[in-house]
Write a protein that holds these residues in place. Sequence first.
Motif, PDB file in Angstrom:
ATOM      1  N   LYS A 259      37.560  42.144  52.683  1.00  0.00           N
ATOM      2  CA  LYS A 259      37.133  41.690  51.777  1.00  0.00           C
ATOM      3  C   LYS A 259      35.135  42.176  51.719  1.00  0.00           C
ATOM      4  O   LYS A 259      35.022  41.762  52.718  1.00  0.00           O
ATOM      5  N   VAL A 265      38.014  37.070  45.003  1.00  0.00           N
ATOM      6  CA  VAL A 265      38.947  37.061  45.462  1.00  0.00           C
ATOM      7  C   VAL A 265      39.786  36.096  44.733  1.00  0.00           C
ATOM      8  O   VAL A 265      39.349  35.240  44.269  1.00  0.00           O
ATOM      9  N   ASP A 269      45.233  36.410  48.438  1.00  0.00           N
ATOM     10  CA  ASP A 269      44.592  37.554  49.385  1.00  0.00           C
ATOM     11  C   ASP A 269      44.402  38.238  50.379  1.00  0.00           C
ATOM     12  O   ASP A 269      44.178  36.709  51.043  1.00  0.00           O
ATOM     13  N   THR A 286      44.254  34.123  54.842  1.00  0.00           N
ATOM     14  CA  THR A 286      44.808  34.535  53.132  1.00  0.00           C
ATOM     15  C   THR A 286      44.337  33.276  52.227  1.00  0.00           C
ATOM     16  O   THR A 286      43.920  32.879  53.417  1.00  0.00           O
TER      17      THR A 286
END
Length: 318
Positions: A259, A265, A269, A286
Amino acid sequence: MTTLGTATAAPGEMAVGRLPVGEARDGSEVALPVAVINGAHDGKTLYMQAVSDGDELNGVGVLQRLIPQLDPGELSGQLLVVGIVNMHAFHVAEHRNPIDDTKMNRAYPGDTNGTSSERIAAATYEAATRADVILDLHQGSTSRMINETRVRCGHRHRLHRECLELARVFGCGHILDQKGPNGQLARAAPDEGIPTIDPELGGCVGWDEASIRLGVRGVKNVLAHYGFHEGDVSIEPQTRATGFEQYGAPAGGLVSFHKDLAESVSRGDALFDVTDVFGTVKSTVTADSDGVFWRTRRLPQVATGEYVCSVGTDVDEV
């Protein structure tokens, strides 16, 4: 006449000077650089300070750019400015005051007979609590972080609405609205009835011109909105997070992020991988919650359990 330390300015004038806060190990005086800008017309008082943490320089970059642009003859009210708060840490480019190993923004309201940091906090708090509005200019240390403002008084505080309004006026685009630790200026000053925020102007080593320009614009927004000079402020919608999750490394190695800063988010993810030196993925971390990718470490190498990144959570728009 308006005085801060050795700086005294009549209406329509500006003065610079020093604010004594103690003595160094050789017995010489330690004094902080201060400025007083006394507007030609009556009005409110704004207090600003920078470099509460010795390696956070974007705030003093804002003052360096902003102060020469201000004409006291065109201003209403007064500006009280402390350019460098954590002088000991500033000289050695460290975050904490090396004299007492203290983070300055945990020492407010301070103690005139206390440690080095408590004495500096007491002197600057006395100046700050003369004001109607307070800006405590910070950055995300030397890590990578979005530009944001922080409201630290807590949602139930009687001044929460006023502090949130000040953050919206400053206009970094993101707000962390979460009660802060004891000892923060933005926690202590609202108890005195003074709206206070700490703008966190990015995060870098040295200073970052884009964050400094945003900070200059933010202070000018505040000056216009609160009547220090004429002008209209268009308050844009801000993304607010009221939660903040931090993630550590489950294994040692090198971090690769999935990211970018300020990216949305979703729970589940992938935030980052930890690889060995040959690129083999050892672990993938994650997100536990929906939110905004807020902050990351700067260096890629990590040990087990070391801080890696943060996500702002419980996000809405204000």
